[in-house]
Design an enzyme around this catalytic site. Structure first.
Site, PDB file in Angstrom:
ATOM      1  N   SER A 184     -77.991  -3.051  19.487  1.00 53.56           N
ATOM      2  CA  SER A 184     -77.169  -2.780  18.300  1.00 53.56           C
ATOM      3  C   SER A 184     -75.688  -2.673  18.650  1.00 53.56           C
ATOM      4  O   SER A 184     -74.853  -2.443  17.781  1.00 53.56           O
ATOM      5  CB  SER A 184     -77.638  -1.482  17.615  1.00 53.56           C
ATOM      6  OG  SER A 184     -77.701  -0.427  18.547  1.00 53.56           O
ATOM      7  N   ASN A 188     -82.176   9.806  19.223  1.00 59.08           N
ATOM      8  CA  ASN A 188     -82.561   9.885  17.810  1.00 59.08           C
ATOM      9  C   ASN A 188     -81.729  10.911  17.034  1.00 59.08           C
ATOM     10  O   ASN A 188     -81.269  10.634  15.920  1.00 59.08           O
ATOM     11  CB  ASN A 188     -84.053  10.211  17.686  1.00 59.08           C
ATOM     12  CG  ASN A 188     -84.914   9.116  18.296  1.00 59.08           C
ATOM     13  OD1 ASN A 188     -84.402   8.035  18.613  1.00 59.08           O
ATOM     14  ND2 ASN A 188     -86.188   9.390  18.480  1.00 59.08           N
ATOM     15  N   THR A 247     -66.450  -4.442 -29.695  1.00 55.92           N
ATOM     16  CA  THR A 247     -67.866  -4.229 -29.388  1.00 55.92           C
ATOM     17  C   THR A 247     -68.496  -5.607 -29.516  1.00 55.92           C
ATOM     18  O   THR A 247     -68.067  -6.411 -30.357  1.00 55.92           O
ATOM     19  CB  THR A 247     -68.536  -3.240 -30.366  1.00 55.92           C
ATOM     20  OG1 THR A 247     -68.492  -3.802 -31.681  1.00 55.92           O
ATOM     21  CG2 THR A 247     -67.829  -1.889 -30.401  1.00 55.92           C
ATOM     22  N   SER A 275     -54.495 -23.632  -7.419  1.00 50.04           N
ATOM     23  CA  SER A 275     -55.547 -24.621  -7.219  1.00 50.04           C
ATOM     24  C   SER A 275     -54.999 -25.734  -6.345  1.00 50.04           C
ATOM     25  O   SER A 275     -53.830 -26.092  -6.447  1.00 50.04           O
ATOM     26  CB  SER A 275     -55.975 -25.182  -8.576  1.00 50.04           C
ATOM     27  OG  SER A 275     -56.562 -26.454  -8.410  1.00 50.04           O
ATOM     28  N   LYS A 310     -52.473 -24.345 -12.387  1.00 48.17           N
ATOM     29  CA  LYS A 310     -53.388 -23.205 -12.362  1.00 48.17           C
ATOM     30  C   LYS A 310     -52.803 -21.981 -11.655  1.00 48.17           C
ATOM     31  O   LYS A 310     -52.111 -22.079 -10.665  1.00 48.17           O
ATOM     32  CB  LYS A 310     -54.695 -23.574 -11.631  1.00 48.17           C
ATOM     33  CG  LYS A 310     -55.529 -24.635 -12.315  1.00 48.17           C
ATOM     34  CD  LYS A 310     -56.246 -24.150 -13.571  1.00 48.17           C
ATOM     35  CE  LYS A 310     -57.255 -23.071 -13.316  1.00 48.17           C
ATOM     36  NZ  LYS A 310     -58.477 -23.568 -12.692  1.00 48.17           N
ATOM     37  N   ASN A 324     -54.883 -18.644 -10.684  1.00 49.26           N
ATOM     38  CA  ASN A 324     -56.240 -18.113 -10.804  1.00 49.26           C
ATOM     39  C   ASN A 324     -56.324 -16.629 -10.460  1.00 49.26           C
ATOM     40  O   ASN A 324     -55.696 -16.181  -9.497  1.00 49.26           O
ATOM     41  CB  ASN A 324     -57.181 -18.884  -9.879  1.00 49.26           C
ATOM     42  CG  ASN A 324     -57.311 -20.337 -10.295  1.00 49.26           C
ATOM     43  OD1 ASN A 324     -57.213 -20.664 -11.476  1.00 49.26           O
ATOM     44  ND2 ASN A 324     -57.516 -21.208  -9.318  1.00 49.26           N
ATOM     45  N   TYR A 366     -88.805   8.933  14.054  1.00 53.84           N
ATOM     46  CA  TYR A 366     -87.923   7.798  14.282  1.00 53.84           C
ATOM     47  C   TYR A 366     -88.720   6.509  14.467  1.00 53.84           C
ATOM     48  O   TYR A 366     -89.751   6.485  15.128  1.00 53.84           O
ATOM     49  CB  TYR A 366     -87.029   8.024  15.517  1.00 53.84           C
ATOM     50  CG  TYR A 366     -86.102   6.841  15.765  1.00 53.84           C
ATOM     51  CD1 TYR A 366     -84.876   6.756  15.117  1.00 53.84           C
ATOM     52  CD2 TYR A 366     -86.478   5.793  16.596  1.00 53.84           C
ATOM     53  CE1 TYR A 366     -84.046   5.653  15.299  1.00 53.84           C
ATOM     54  CE2 TYR A 366     -85.655   4.692  16.785  1.00 53.84           C
ATOM     55  CZ  TYR A 366     -84.432   4.628  16.128  1.00 53.84           C
ATOM     56  OH  TYR A 366     -83.626   3.536  16.313  1.00 53.84           O
ATOM     57  N   GLN A 410     -82.530   1.396  12.886  1.00 53.83           N
ATOM     58  CA  GLN A 410     -81.302   0.788  13.382  1.00 53.83           C
ATOM     59  C   GLN A 410     -80.689  -0.142  12.330  1.00 53.83           C
ATOM     60  O   GLN A 410     -79.499  -0.434  12.367  1.00 53.83           O
ATOM     61  CB  GLN A 410     -81.622   0.010  14.663  1.00 53.83           C
ATOM     62  CG  GLN A 410     -80.423  -0.566  15.353  1.00 53.83           C
ATOM     63  CD  GLN A 410     -80.771  -1.036  16.755  1.00 53.83           C
ATOM     64  OE1 GLN A 410     -80.979  -0.231  17.652  1.00 53.83           O
ATOM     65  NE2 GLN A 410     -80.845  -2.349  16.940  1.00 53.83           N
ATOM     66  N   LYS A 451     -77.318   0.432   9.711  1.00 52.16           N
ATOM     67  CA  LYS A 451     -75.877   0.454  10.018  1.00 52.16           C
ATOM     68  C   LYS A 451     -75.042  -0.643   9.382  1.00 52.16           C
ATOM     69  O   LYS A 451     -74.015  -0.364   8.756  1.00 52.16           O
ATOM     70  CB  LYS A 451     -75.683   0.416  11.533  1.00 52.16           C
ATOM     71  CG  LYS A 451     -76.129   1.704  12.162  1.00 52.16           C
ATOM     72  CD  LYS A 451     -76.004   1.708  13.645  1.00 52.16           C
ATOM     73  CE  LYS A 451     -76.756   2.916  14.154  1.00 52.16           C
ATOM     74  NZ  LYS A 451     -78.203   2.861  13.768  1.00 52.16           N
TER      75      LYS A 451
HETATM   76  N1  ARG Z   1     -79.581   2.112  18.449  1.00 51.67           N
HETATM   77  C1  ARG Z   1     -80.546   3.020  17.926  1.00 51.67           C
HETATM   78  C2  ARG Z   1     -80.377   3.081  16.394  1.00 51.67           C
HETATM   79  O1  ARG Z   1     -79.386   2.672  15.943  1.00 51.67           O
HETATM   80  C3  ARG Z   1     -80.346   4.367  18.506  1.00 51.67           C
HETATM   81  C4  ARG Z   1     -81.578   5.205  18.527  1.00 51.67           C
HETATM   82  C5  ARG Z   1     -82.585   4.600  19.422  1.00 51.67           C
HETATM   83  N2  ARG Z   1     -83.701   5.444  19.655  1.00 51.67           N
HETATM   84  C6  ARG Z   1     -84.824   4.961  20.151  1.00 51.67           C
HETATM   85  N3  ARG Z   1     -85.781   5.819  20.337  1.00 51.67           N
HETATM   86  N4  ARG Z   1     -84.972   3.721  20.494  1.00 51.67           N
HETATM   87  O2  ARG Z   1     -81.225   3.531  15.693  1.00 51.67           O
END
Ligand code: ARG
Length: 458
Positions: A23, A110, A155, A277, A283, A285, A317, A322, A325
């Protein structure tokens, strides 16, 4: 084996797996929050005697040095280290040696990631509240100039009754006011601290969660570790408030698109907020309001996306989390961009009073007022409605508007009409007599703007 969790493994991770599960490409946005959470955690570990105070100090110094590197864009985050938490922990160990490995005592990624997200949303929510106020200020600014500017009120997008243009603008002020209240209220729940929940069940170390909450400025501590590490309702709430805000922005944008069309010409957006345009030289826009309207789609998508991620998850968890995000970051960026543009676009738009006025002179939006006139002379409203319907039909056929009909013509429909009918039908009068609280009469609009200004001074 270079992974922080490598001990139990006998093979290198497949490269595709590494890329698929990492991530870091997006959660590096949480670097500041991650370091702040770690600073508070390690301070508490030291104070509670869980690790020696001097080790805690070394770790804090190391974290501060990393923060400087992050701020200066000097850190190269690695996919091999998966996420922001392990990237920073590895950097720390590289920097200060094995003592850095004590940071993760009594903690899990977590509860760490959940804490980072809470911290991030707290900052962003607070910033967004200010941006909403900028838009509200811009609406008030235009409204104050146009208390006596009349515009057809609609309306079904059919002319209904004339209103003060300020009144129309202020309708959006109050929508944004409720949005702001929703954001402020959501902060209560963003201010719950997950840290100290461990992986899911708490920790064997004698930690002090109150102390961590105090350092990080959290008001409440999640009383259940499994809840703390696995729910994301605080993000859902942000995404739904964000969706509502975008709905309001989108509706207002739609009005700007309509108003600035050749057909309406009620407002002209400033050149600096429009684009041209590539083929049609004439135009101009309204791309900005169009795109604001369009971007509403992604805000809804982000909400539905996370709702769907969460709906089937057993406690506690799961890696699915993940996926919380990117949508959240995207909604933050979308809202910031939208609100930042909206305020100056409102401030710089030209309101074409004369065109609005002409529109009002050429419609039947004063028809309700002659009905009310006959009611005041004693006719039941239903009967008055019928009489006026006939008058309107007659006027349409004669190619006239209500103010063009002669007194004799009025008398032929009802003997209750007096010469004062023309005053009653004047658009200023039509607006001025809607003097009930929340109505469009200038007196009420002025009062409304006062109330609105009071909301911004808090
Ligand atoms: N990158 C993970 C997330 O965004 C962090 C937590 C990971 N925890 C795990 N037990 N793999 O959720």
């Amino acid at each position: 084996m270079s992974k922080l969790w490598g001990g139990r493994f006998t093979k290198e991770t497949n490269k595709l797996v590494e890329e698929f599960t990492a991530s870091i490409s997006f959660d590096q946005k949480l670097a500041k929050e991650d370091i702040a959470g770690s600073m508070a955690h390690v301070q508490m570990l030291g104070e509670c005697g869980i690790i020696p105070m001097e080790d805690a100090s070394k770790i804090k110094d190391g974290l501060l040095a990393i923060k400087k590197m992050v701020d200066a864009n000097e850190v190269e985050f690695l996919v091999e280290d998966e996420d922001i938490h392990m990237n920073i922990e590895k950097l720390l160990i590289e920097k200060i040696g094995p003592v850095g490995g004590k940071l993760h005592t009594g903690r899990s990624r977590n509860d760490q990631v959940a804490t980072d997200m809470h911290l991030y949303l707290r900052t962003k929510t607070t910033e967004l509240i200010k941006l909403i106020e900028d838009v509200q200020q811009a609406l008030i600014g235009q409204a104050k100039e146009h208390i006596h500017t009349l515009i057809p009120g609609y309306t079904h997008l059919q002319r209904a009754q004339p209103v003060s243009f300020a009144h129309h603008l202020m309708a959006y002020f109050w929508m944004f006011e409720r949005d702001k209240e929703r954001l402020i209220d959501s902060l209560k729940r963003v201010n719950w601290l997950p840290l100290g929940s461990g992986a899911l069940a708490g920790t064997t170390f004698p930690i002090n969660r109150e102390r961590v909450a105090e350092i990080l400025g959290f008001e409440t501590i999640y009383p259940n570790s499994m809840d703390a590490v696995s729910d994301r309702d605080f993000i859902l709430e942000f995404l739904s408030v964000g969706s509502i805000i975008m709905t309001h922005i989108s509706r207002f944008s739609e009005e700007l698109v309509i108003w600035s069309s050749q057909e309406f010409q009620f407002v002209e957006l400033d050149d600096s907020f429009c684009t041209g345009s590539s083929i049609m030289p004439q135009k101009k826009n309204p791309d900005v309001p169009e795109l604001l309207r369009g971007k509403t789609g992604r805000a809804y998508g982000n909400l539905i996306g996370l709702l769907t991620v969460l709906k089937g998850l057993p406690l506690a968890y799961n890696k699915d989390l993940q996926e919380d995000k990117e949508g959240m970051f995207d909604t933050v960026v979308t809202l910031e961009g939208a609100l930042k543009l909206l305020a100056p676009m409102i401030e710089t738009m030209t309101v074409k009073k004369d065109v609005m006025r002409k529109a009002i002179n050429n419609d039947f939006s004063n028809a309700t007022d002659i009905a009310d006139y006959l009611v005041r002379k004693g006719l039941p409203f239903r009967e008055a409605h019928e009489v006026i319907g006939k008058i309107v039909l007659y006027a349409i056929q004669a190619n006239k508007f209500l103010l063009d009909l002669s007194f004799e013509e009025y008398q032929s429909f009802s003997p209750l009409f007096n010469e004062d009918i023309y005053e009653v039908l004047a658009p200023e009068h039509v607006v001025a007599v809607r003097n009930s609280f929340g109505g469009t009469a200038p007196e009420q609009v002025e009062y409304q703007i006062k109330l609105a200004e009071g909301k911004l001074q808090r």
